[in-house]
Design an enzyme around this catalytic site. Structure first.
Site, PDB file in Angstrom:
ATOM      1  N   ARG A 112      -6.191 -38.785   2.827  1.00 51.53           N
ATOM      2  CA  ARG A 112      -6.671 -37.779   4.011  1.00 51.53           C
ATOM      3  C   ARG A 112      -6.990 -38.682   5.046  1.00 51.53           C
ATOM      4  NH1 ARG A 112      -3.437 -34.764   1.769  1.00 51.53           N
ATOM      5  NH2 ARG A 112      -3.959 -32.710   0.850  1.00 51.53           N
ATOM      6  N   HIS A 143       2.258 -36.892   8.468  1.00 51.55           N
ATOM      7  CA  HIS A 143       1.827 -36.191   7.097  1.00 51.55           C
ATOM      8  C   HIS A 143       3.105 -35.894   6.369  1.00 51.55           C
ATOM      9  CE1 HIS A 143      -1.265 -33.892   4.590  1.00 51.55           C
ATOM     10  NE2 HIS A 143      -0.592 -34.322   3.826  1.00 51.55           N
TER      11      HIS A 143
HETATM   12  P1  NDP Z   1      -5.447 -37.235  -8.626  1.00 51.18           P
HETATM   13  O1  NDP Z   1      -6.329 -36.309  -8.876  1.00 51.18           O
HETATM   14  O2  NDP Z   1      -4.277 -37.323  -9.871  1.00 51.18           O
HETATM   15  O3  NDP Z   1      -5.699 -38.747  -8.500  1.00 51.18           O
HETATM   16  C1  NDP Z   1      -6.740 -38.994  -8.085  1.00 51.18           C
HETATM   17  C2  NDP Z   1      -7.379 -40.357  -8.142  1.00 51.18           C
HETATM   18  O4  NDP Z   1      -8.396 -40.685  -7.256  1.00 51.18           O
HETATM   19  C3  NDP Z   1      -7.747 -40.775  -9.507  1.00 51.18           C
HETATM   20  O5  NDP Z   1      -7.330 -41.772 -10.028  1.00 51.18           O
HETATM   21  C4  NDP Z   1      -9.375 -40.555  -9.573  1.00 51.18           C
HETATM   22  O6  NDP Z   1     -10.072 -41.265 -10.497  1.00 51.18           O
HETATM   23  C5  NDP Z   1      -9.516 -41.320  -7.980  1.00 51.18           C
HETATM   24  N1  NDP Z   1     -10.897 -41.107  -7.496  1.00 51.18           N
HETATM   25  C6  NDP Z   1     -11.293 -39.795  -7.143  1.00 51.18           C
HETATM   26  N2  NDP Z   1     -12.407 -39.936  -6.545  1.00 51.18           N
HETATM   27  C7  NDP Z   1     -12.866 -41.182  -6.915  1.00 51.18           C
HETATM   28  C8  NDP Z   1     -13.984 -41.935  -6.385  1.00 51.18           C
HETATM   29  N3  NDP Z   1     -15.275 -41.480  -5.885  1.00 51.18           N
HETATM   30  N4  NDP Z   1     -13.950 -43.295  -6.472  1.00 51.18           N
HETATM   31  C9  NDP Z   1     -12.950 -43.893  -6.996  1.00 51.18           C
HETATM   32  N5  NDP Z   1     -11.843 -43.130  -7.228  1.00 51.18           N
HETATM   33  C10 NDP Z   1     -11.855 -41.876  -7.199  1.00 51.18           C
HETATM   34  O7  NDP Z   1      -4.711 -36.844  -7.311  1.00 51.18           O
HETATM   35  P2  NDP Z   1      -2.993 -37.360  -6.730  1.00 51.18           P
HETATM   36  O8  NDP Z   1      -2.606 -38.787  -7.146  1.00 51.18           O
HETATM   37  O9  NDP Z   1      -2.232 -36.418  -7.155  1.00 51.18           O
HETATM   38  O10 NDP Z   1      -3.283 -37.208  -5.438  1.00 51.18           O
HETATM   39  C11 NDP Z   1      -4.372 -38.037  -4.566  1.00 51.18           C
HETATM   40  C12 NDP Z   1      -4.318 -37.591  -3.105  1.00 51.18           C
HETATM   41  O11 NDP Z   1      -3.287 -37.862  -2.361  1.00 51.18           O
HETATM   42  C13 NDP Z   1      -4.438 -35.966  -2.790  1.00 51.18           C
HETATM   43  O12 NDP Z   1      -5.661 -35.554  -2.968  1.00 51.18           O
HETATM   44  C14 NDP Z   1      -4.020 -35.849  -1.421  1.00 51.18           C
HETATM   45  O13 NDP Z   1      -5.273 -35.971  -0.494  1.00 51.18           O
HETATM   46  C15 NDP Z   1      -3.368 -37.058  -1.200  1.00 51.18           C
HETATM   47  N6  NDP Z   1      -1.588 -36.627  -0.884  1.00 51.18           N
HETATM   48  C16 NDP Z   1      -1.229 -36.947   0.253  1.00 51.18           C
HETATM   49  C17 NDP Z   1       0.030 -36.432   0.594  1.00 51.18           C
HETATM   50  C18 NDP Z   1       0.896 -37.092   1.887  1.00 51.18           C
HETATM   51  O14 NDP Z   1       2.110 -36.596   1.804  1.00 51.18           O
HETATM   52  N7  NDP Z   1       0.115 -37.762   2.635  1.00 51.18           N
HETATM   53  C19 NDP Z   1       0.951 -35.965  -0.399  1.00 51.18           C
HETATM   54  C20 NDP Z   1       0.124 -35.634  -1.910  1.00 51.18           C
HETATM   55  C21 NDP Z   1      -1.096 -35.969  -1.948  1.00 51.18           C
HETATM   56  P3  NDP Z   1      -9.829 -40.905 -11.953  1.00 51.18           P
HETATM   57  O15 NDP Z   1      -8.795 -41.054 -12.512  1.00 51.18           O
HETATM   58  O16 NDP Z   1     -10.910 -41.851 -12.469  1.00 51.18           O
HETATM   59  O17 NDP Z   1     -10.241 -39.595 -11.955  1.00 51.18           O
HETATM   60  C1  OXD Z   2      -0.742 -32.562  -0.786  1.00 53.47           C
HETATM   61  C2  OXD Z   2      -0.421 -32.948   0.632  1.00 53.47           C
HETATM   62  O1  OXD Z   2      -1.911 -32.996  -0.955  1.00 53.47           O
HETATM   63  O2  OXD Z   2       0.742 -32.564   0.943  1.00 53.47           O
HETATM   64  O3  OXD Z   2       0.134 -32.019  -1.439  1.00 53.47           O
HETATM   65  O4  OXD Z   2      -0.968 -33.707   1.417  1.00 53.47           O
END
Ligand code: NDP
Ligand code: OXD
Length: 308
Positions: free
Chosen positions: A223, A271
């Site tokens: 983000r 995005h």
């Molecule tokens: P998940 O919830 O599956 O994974 C999140 C990961 O981030 C986990 O490994 C988690 O750790 C880690 N995390 C969260 N908080 C912290 C922290 N404070 N310190 C270190 N690690 C942290 O999410 P997704 O992988 O499904 O998606 C991640 C993000 O990708 C979404 O929230 C969105 O913002 C972004 N996204 C962007 C898109 C785009 O087109 N640009 C499309 C889809 C998603 P742990 O495993 O220990 O819980």
């Molecule tokens: C999502 C995105 O979070 O599109 O799915 O960014």
């Protein structure tokens, strides 16, 4: 069962409804806005008004992976579970985007694009001939885990960082705030795919960017709120960052006068790192609602206290 379908921005609601029907023709689908009482809502950034007008809702299915926007609205009643999409065809796209960024840097593509504009032929030593770059992935969830695994399979040396410790084959993993400087110090390319939470907001700032090796390349697909933009620009201008591939921004669309558009070492994408594929998403949504309606376990339940 009545399913309310809502979206913000592109009018994708009719397409979602017709796709949901192919998976579950027996349910009734209603496009927002409507006061007809519904059981579940499938939505992307639903307005607060929706929850006020739909008191019978049992759960919200977030039509995407990130839940920062829906949580920031503070409109979902506390008792109502928020369930997000998990992978649903997005992890493969995210891996493609990340690999594109890594190769752009590793194979000197910025230099060759510039040379072509100048009609100039010159070969440069490939960065990988000296030492293949190490790639670091921040966030090892549905997206980051898949990205790290695929980059390792591609032959890169890969490290990953998350909140809790993960074990991923051929990936050196780090966990927690205290391990962040050590993790960053080895990342020639840094790929951020974190969720935006109170703990991750502004995480890519002057301090953390200075912990990267000089000339590192940044890919941000998490983000825009993860970046302190002024610090990113300063790091690009000083050469601390060798370049950046940025997909997400504080304000979207990225304002026309934003410095990222014209920075020679920045690639801006709108995005699109991973867009929600309607077929996979609707199949997953129907499976999740079916399980919820039978009081079965459902994965992807968001913890509003941690923010993802
Ligand atoms: P998940 O919830 O599956 O994974 C999140 C990961 O981030 C986990 O490994 C988690 O750790 C880690 N995390 C969260 N908080 C912290 C922290 N404070 N310190 C270190 N690690 C942290 O999410 P997704 O992988 O499904 O998606 C991640 C993000 O990708 C979404 O929230 C969105 O913002 C972004 N996204 C962007 C898109 C785009 O087109 N640009 C499309 C889809 C998603 P742990 O495993 O220990 O819980
Ligand atoms: C999502 C995105 O979070 O599109 O799915 O960014």
């Amino acid at each position: 069962m009545k399913i309310l379908v809502q979206s913000t921005g592109l009018d994708i609601v009719p397409g979602i409804i017709s796709e949901l029907k192919t998976h579950q023709p027996d349910w009734q689908y209603i496009a927002w806005p409507s006061d007809e009482p519904c059981d579940y809502v499938v939505g992307w950034k639903p307005p607060a008004e929706l929850f006020a007008r739909q008191p019978a809702l049992k759960a919200v299915i977030n039509y995407g992976a990130g839940v920062d926007a829906i949580l920031a609205m503070n409109a979902v009643p506390a008792h109502m579970p928020i369930i997000r999409l998990e992978d649903a065809g997005m992890a493969q796209q995210m891996a493609e985007y990340a690999i594109y960024g890594v190769i752009h840097h590793h194979r000197n593509m910025r230099i060759y694009h510039a040379q072509q504009r100048d009609v100039h032929w010159e070969q440069h030593e490939d960065r990988g001939n000296v030492r293949r770059p190490t790639v670091g992935v921040m966030g090892l969830g549905e997206m980051g885990g898949a990205v790290a695994t695929r980059l390792a399979a591609f032959g890169y040396s890969v490290r990953g960082w998350s909140r809790s410790k993960h074990e991923i084959e051929n990936v050196l993993t780090f966990a927690g705030h205290d391990a962040l400087p050590t993790f960053l110090s080895g990342c020639d390319v840094l790929i951020s795919i974190l969720p935006l939470t109170e703990s991750t907001r502004g995480i890519l700032n002057a301090t953390t960017l200075a912990q990267l090796p000089r000339g590192a390349f940044l890919v941000n697909a998490g983000r825009g709120g993860h970046l302190v933009d002024a610090d990113v620009v300063a790091a690009l201008n000083s050469g601390q960052l060798g370049g950046a591939l940025l997909d997400v921004f504080h304000e979207e669309p990225l304002p026309k006068d934003h410095g990222y558009w014209s920075h020679p070492n920045v690639i801006v994408t709108p995005h699109i790192a991973a867009t929600t594929p309607i077929k996979d998403a609707c199949a997953q949504i129907v499976a999740k609602i079916t399980a919820l309606s039978r009081n079965e376990m459902v994965s992807g339940i968001v913890d509003p206290k941690v923010g993802y």
